[in-house]
Design an enzyme around this catalytic site. Structure first.
Site, PDB file in Angstrom:
ATOM      1  N   ASP A 100      -3.225  -1.366   9.909  1.00 25.19           N
ATOM      2  CA  ASP A 100      -3.344  -1.375   8.444  1.00 25.19           C
ATOM      3  C   ASP A 100      -4.011  -2.644   7.913  1.00 25.19           C
ATOM      4  OD1 ASP A 100      -2.240   1.127   7.930  1.00 25.19           O
ATOM      5  OD2 ASP A 100      -0.192   0.361   7.823  1.00 25.19           O
TER       6      ASP A 100
ATOM      7  N   LYS B 256       0.854  -1.201   0.000  1.00 28.90           N
ATOM      8  CA  LYS B 256       0.000   0.000   0.000  1.00 28.90           C
ATOM      9  C   LYS B 256       0.881   1.239   0.000  1.00 28.90           C
ATOM     10  CE  LYS B 256       0.696   1.696   4.331  1.00 28.90           C
ATOM     11  NZ  LYS B 256       1.149   3.061   4.663  1.00 28.90           N
TER      12      LYS B 256
END
Length: 282
Positions: A135, A9
């Site tokens: 996350d 990401k």
């Protein structure tokens, strides 16, 4: 055998709003994925052990590994009587601000869900993952999203416009908790979350590039000035926008054209061991 892909990401924005009663920071960030992936395979075991197979000097294979902890949590949650062997082919840099460990943990939850035919929803897996990493809920879905709370509240957004991404990790590692401890919430720092949100809504590439902002960047730069040099190098080499991802140290640049992206890649390739030319996924 079950196979899962775990993409890295990047942050388009990252802001910290206030310190919560639980000791964590309330965060507001927009993230997306890029096509730099770890690859994981899962096999059932006859015993009840969790075995992580990984050939990497800086990644543990015991309970300190997030994939191991995700498997442990999953097996406890669903009261499974068998263990699992997890093989990780690692491409995402370690301690880089790219959520490599969280991506592996999320892939483990998805993989075990299929391997043991549990049938849990992605929402259920995201809630489970939030117990071990902020996350992980985002990484369960791997879609462009606005994440708030500790990262567990997710609002899906439009995919970003098509673009090349040059990722460059300086030869150092950064501890996220150490950076978060240094946040001064009284010090003003403009994070353009609303601008980024609107840019994605309208698929406006130029506005997206202008909105890139990360409250943690000046903190990490104060400790490691080479991060700022790398970012400026990317911008001087033609990047339409550049930003440190997460708590760093990885910096990425965006480029619309492949030739432009290759120029940036070549410009930074000499100063970092880990440089990647990839695409936005989202």
């Amino acid at each position: 055998m079950i196979y899962e892909t775990a993409p890295a990401k990047i942050n388009f924005t990252l802001d910290t709003l206030f310190k919560r009663n639980d000791g964590y920071h309330e965060i507001e960030m927009i993230m997306t994925t890029v096509d730099l992936n770890d690859r994981l395979t899962f096999h059932k075991r006859k015993d009840r052990k969790i075995v992580v197979e990984i050939e990497h000097n800086y990644v543990p294979s015991n309970h300190k590994n997030l994939a191991y902890r995700a498997a442990q949590l999953f097996i406890e949650q669903y009261q499974l009587k068998q263990g699992v062997t997890i093989s990780i082919d690692k491409e995402i840099p370690v301690s880089a601000g790219l959520a490599g460990g969280s991506a592996d943990a999320a892939a483990t939850l998805r993989g075990l869900n299929r391997l043991f035919d549990i049938g849990a929803s992605l929402e259920e897996l995201a809630q489970l993952g939030s117990k071990i990493g902020t996350d992980i809920p985002f990484c369960i879905y791997n879609k462009t999203a606005l994440c708030t709370g500790r990262g567990e509240k997710i609002e899906f957004l439009n995919k970003p416009p098509s673009a090349w991404v040059i990722l460059a990790k300086p030869n150092l590692g950064i501890s996220s908790p150490d950076i978060f401890k240094l946040i001064n919430l009284d010090k003003r720092y403009d994070v353009h979350t609303k601008m980024c949100y609107e840019a994605l809504e309208n698929r406006d590439y130029q506005q997206l590039c202008q909105s890139l902002s990360n409250r943690l960047e000046p903190i990490s730069v104060s400790k490691h000035p080479q991060i700022d040099k790398l970012k400026n190098n990317m911008l001087k080499s033609g990047a339409d926008g550049a930003l440190m991802s997460g708590s760093g140290p990885t910096v990425y640049g965006l480029a619309r054209k492949e030739s432009q992206a290759k120029n940036i890649y070549n410009a930074v390739n000499g100063c970092c061991n880990e440089v990647y030319l990839v695409r936005l996924l989202g």
